[in-house]
Design an enzyme around this catalytic site. Structure first.
Site, mmCIF file in Angstrom:
data_model
loop_
_atom_site.group_PDB
_atom_site.id
_atom_site.type_symbol
_atom_site.label_atom_id
_atom_site.label_comp_id
_atom_site.label_asym_id
_atom_site.label_seq_id
_atom_site.Cartn_x
_atom_site.Cartn_y
_atom_site.Cartn_z
ATOM 1 N N LYS A 140 0.827 -1.207 0.000
ATOM 2 C CA LYS A 140 0.000 0.000 0.000
ATOM 3 C C LYS A 140 0.857 1.250 0.000
ATOM 4 O O LYS A 140 1.441 1.597 1.024
ATOM 5 C CB LYS A 140 -0.893 0.009 1.244
ATOM 6 C CG LYS A 140 -1.906 -1.119 1.256
ATOM 7 C CD LYS A 140 -2.686 -1.168 2.554
ATOM 8 C CE LYS A 140 -3.723 -2.264 2.537
ATOM 9 N NZ LYS A 140 -4.332 -2.493 3.841
ATOM 10 N N ALA B 267 -1.884 -8.122 9.569
ATOM 11 C CA ALA B 267 -1.302 -9.466 9.458
ATOM 12 C C ALA B 267 -1.369 -10.213 10.790
ATOM 13 O O ALA B 267 -1.600 -11.424 10.823
ATOM 14 C CB ALA B 267 0.155 -9.333 9.013
ATOM 15 N N LYS C 183 -4.860 6.365 3.220
ATOM 16 C CA LYS C 183 -5.282 6.173 4.625
ATOM 17 C C LYS C 183 -4.085 6.140 5.577
ATOM 18 O O LYS C 183 -4.205 6.477 6.755
ATOM 19 C CB LYS C 183 -6.161 4.935 4.766
ATOM 20 C CG LYS C 183 -5.511 3.622 4.347
ATOM 21 C CD LYS C 183 -4.882 2.862 5.481
ATOM 22 C CE LYS C 183 -3.993 1.743 4.982
ATOM 23 N NZ LYS C 183 -3.398 0.926 6.031
ATOM 24 N N GLU D 41 4.500 3.061 5.583
ATOM 25 C CA GLU D 41 4.289 3.568 4.219
ATOM 26 C C GLU D 41 3.794 5.014 4.179
ATOM 27 O O GLU D 41 3.928 5.701 3.173
ATOM 28 C CB GLU D 41 3.271 2.676 3.475
ATOM 29 C CG GLU D 41 3.741 1.255 3.188
ATOM 30 C CD GLU D 41 4.602 1.163 1.925
ATOM 31 O OE1 GLU D 41 5.087 2.205 1.447
ATOM 32 O OE2 GLU D 41 4.794 0.032 1.449
HETATM 33 N N1 LIG Z 1 1.487 -5.833 7.847
HETATM 34 C C1 LIG Z 1 0.214 -5.723 7.543
HETATM 35 O O1 LIG Z 1 -0.668 -6.027 8.357
HETATM 36 C C2 LIG Z 1 -0.182 -5.237 6.189
HETATM 37 C C3 LIG Z 1 -1.513 -5.362 5.795
HETATM 38 C C4 LIG Z 1 -1.885 -4.909 4.530
HETATM 39 C C5 LIG Z 1 -0.940 -4.360 3.681
HETATM 40 N N2 LIG Z 1 0.349 -4.252 4.089
HETATM 41 C C6 LIG Z 1 1.305 -3.668 3.140
HETATM 42 O O2 LIG Z 1 2.155 -4.706 2.677
HETATM 43 C C7 LIG Z 1 3.447 -4.180 2.358
HETATM 44 C C8 LIG Z 1 4.501 -4.987 3.089
HETATM 45 O O3 LIG Z 1 4.259 -4.789 4.473
HETATM 46 P P1 LIG Z 1 4.755 -5.805 5.579
HETATM 47 O O4 LIG Z 1 4.034 -5.415 6.801
HETATM 48 O O5 LIG Z 1 4.685 -7.217 5.124
HETATM 49 O O6 LIG Z 1 6.284 -5.342 5.683
HETATM 50 P P2 LIG Z 1 7.445 -6.004 6.520
HETATM 51 O O7 LIG Z 1 8.356 -4.922 6.902
HETATM 52 O O8 LIG Z 1 6.895 -6.922 7.565
HETATM 53 O O9 LIG Z 1 8.162 -6.968 5.442
HETATM 54 C C9 LIG Z 1 8.727 -6.533 4.246
HETATM 55 C C10 LIG Z 1 9.473 -7.731 3.637
HETATM 56 O O10 LIG Z 1 9.948 -7.335 2.350
HETATM 57 C C11 LIG Z 1 11.251 -7.878 2.234
HETATM 58 N N3 LIG Z 1 12.000 -7.103 1.256
HETATM 59 C C12 LIG Z 1 12.470 -5.838 1.371
HETATM 60 N N4 LIG Z 1 13.117 -5.488 0.253
HETATM 61 C C13 LIG Z 1 13.035 -6.550 -0.595
HETATM 62 C C14 LIG Z 1 13.506 -6.805 -1.881
HETATM 63 N N5 LIG Z 1 14.186 -5.878 -2.561
HETATM 64 N N6 LIG Z 1 13.239 -8.008 -2.443
HETATM 65 C C15 LIG Z 1 12.540 -8.945 -1.773
HETATM 66 N N7 LIG Z 1 12.057 -8.765 -0.515
HETATM 67 C C16 LIG Z 1 12.314 -7.580 0.053
HETATM 68 C C17 LIG Z 1 11.871 -7.773 3.620
HETATM 69 O O11 LIG Z 1 12.980 -8.627 3.762
HETATM 70 C C18 LIG Z 1 10.663 -8.176 4.479
HETATM 71 O O12 LIG Z 1 10.626 -9.567 4.678
HETATM 72 C C19 LIG Z 1 3.409 -2.695 2.763
HETATM 73 O O13 LIG Z 1 3.134 -1.919 1.638
HETATM 74 C C20 LIG Z 1 2.232 -2.625 3.735
HETATM 75 O O14 LIG Z 1 1.612 -1.364 3.744
HETATM 76 C C21 LIG Z 1 0.751 -4.691 5.308
#
Ligand SMILES: NC(=O)c1ccc[n+]([C@@H]2O[C@H](COP(=O)([O-])OP(=O)(O)OC[C@H]3O[C@@H](n4cnc5c(N)ncnc54)[C@H](O)[C@@H]3O)[C@@H](O)[C@H]2O)c1
Length: 334
Positions: A107, A142, A194, A284
């Site tokens: 997002k 998550a 948001k 984000e």
């Molecule tokens: N956490 C939530 O509850 C949630 C819910 C909905 C949407 N999101 C969205 O999902 C996205 C990811 O969030 P998250 O919470 O999973 O983040 P996070 O920080 O938990 O994880 C990010 C992952 O991406 C990996 N990563 C970073 N750079 C990389 C690369 N170049 N190649 C491959 N992997 C790479 C990291 O090693 C890590 O494992 C964000 O945009 C967030 O807004 C998160």
């Protein structure tokens, strides 16, 4: 057809999404650059640094080999922080050899270009390999999904057939329900904008304001989100659905929200860069704020809350002074 799913990014959300699709009986391969995460998933079926509670199914495999990951799936599910999405897609483009359905669950908006992830995908990936693009977004932490707690989101695409396909693949009757939606622009913008309001919510919480202030923030924040999104081509009603209002509510009121937590730290006087680097997971809202601030000026949309967050995090204005300024604005008709 028995779809296989490659998940790009084994963070908290990528891991939780892997749980859902594997619970639903689909084969999953999850990719991450972090070798420790990959090894932990393959050996212990957990991702403790991101999700201390909950486990992955034993049939979820992980890899740090992008070529292997891209070749595996009919569906490429993007779940990396949006700041790396362009570079990750560039790497994907080097190894992709067949048509895939791209699904994005990250997002955010790109600050310099104000591009949504769908636009970046079509720009970077050779279009002969893109079957279609679907955004999977809505109110979803998550930490709850990995524990199979009831969650409802939306799958949005300009191609309704594929929105419905993703709806079917991700939905189950126990804890995860997906609505289908034809407004891709609205869904992508709602999920990104948001996070800026969530930063503001954390800021007013950190300053000690109460529920009245937060209710006003969410309501007026939604007005700004919808005005800006409509100026950029979204349908207004989308902003009042799961991908807009729904996501706004969960992120402004939940301790799970990293944007909310970051806002609270900033209000307590912590420096933005220090705050972001201290947080183990992605925030984000700061990048999206930069993008939305520039877009609001370009499209001449009045966004006092987004401007306030921008002034606090990028111009180091004191939060209390910014609130005083907001209260002194000329009186308006709602
Ligand atoms: N956490 C939530 O509850 C949630 C819910 C909905 C949407 N999101 C969205 O999902 C996205 C990811 O969030 P998250 O919470 O999973 O983040 P996070 O920080 O938990 O994880 C990010 C992952 O991406 C990996 N990563 C970073 N750079 C990389 C690369 N170049 N190649 C491959 N992997 C790479 C990291 O090693 C890590 O494992 C964000 O945009 C967030 O807004 C998160």
């Amino acid at each position: 057809m028995d779809y296989k799913i490659s998940i790009i990014g084994a963070g908290s959300w990528g891991s939780a999404l892997a749980r859902i699709v594997s619970d639903n009986g689909y084969q999953v391969l999850i990719y991450d650059i972090n070798e420790d995460t990959v090894n932990e998933i393959n050996t212990y079926h957990t991702n403790k640094s991101k999700l201390p509670n909950g486990t992955l199914n034993e049939n979820v495999k992980a890899t740090s080999n992008l070529k292997e990951a891209v070749a595996f799936g009919d569906i490429i599910l993007l779940v990396v922080p949006t700041k790396v999405i362009r570079s990750v897609l560039e790497e994907v483009n080097k190894v992709i050899t067949s048509k895939k359905i791209f699904v994005n669950a990250s997002k955010g908006i790109e600050p310099q270009t104000f591009k949504r992830v769908s636009e970046i995908t079509y720009e970077v990936i050779d279009n002969q390999y893109i079957e279609s693009f679907v955004a999977l977004t809505g109110p979803s932490h998550a930490e709850e999904v990995i524990l199979q707690l009831l969650t409802v989101v939306a799958a949005a695409s300009t191609n309704m057939e594929h929105a419905k396909l993703i709806q079917k693949i991700f939905s189950n009757q126990q804890y995860f329900r997906v609505y289908a939606l034809d407004d891709l622009i609205g869904a992508e913008l709602g999920g990104s904008l948001k996070n800026i309001i969530a930063l503001a919510s954390g800021i007013i919480d950190g300053l000690g304001y109460g529920d009245n202030a937060k209710a006003a923030l969410v309501t007026r924040g939604l007005v700004e989100m919808s005005k800006l999104a409509v100026a950029l081509g979204a349908k207004e009603q989308t902003l009042f659905g799961l991908t807009g209002l729904g996501d706004l509510v969960v992120t402004c009121f939940s301790e799970h929200s990293r944007n909310f937590q970051a806002g609270r730290k900033i209000a307590q006087g912590k420096d933005l860069n220090k705050t972001l680097s201290e947080m183990s997971m992605v925030v984000e809202g700061a990048r999206s704020c930069e993008a939305a601030y520039v877009a609001s000026k370009k499209y001449n949309v009045e966004t006092p809350i987004i401007d306030a967050v921008y002034d606090i995090i990028y111009k180091q204005n004191h939060p209390q002074d910014v609130i005083k300024r907001l209260m002194k604005r000329s009186l308006k008709v709602e």
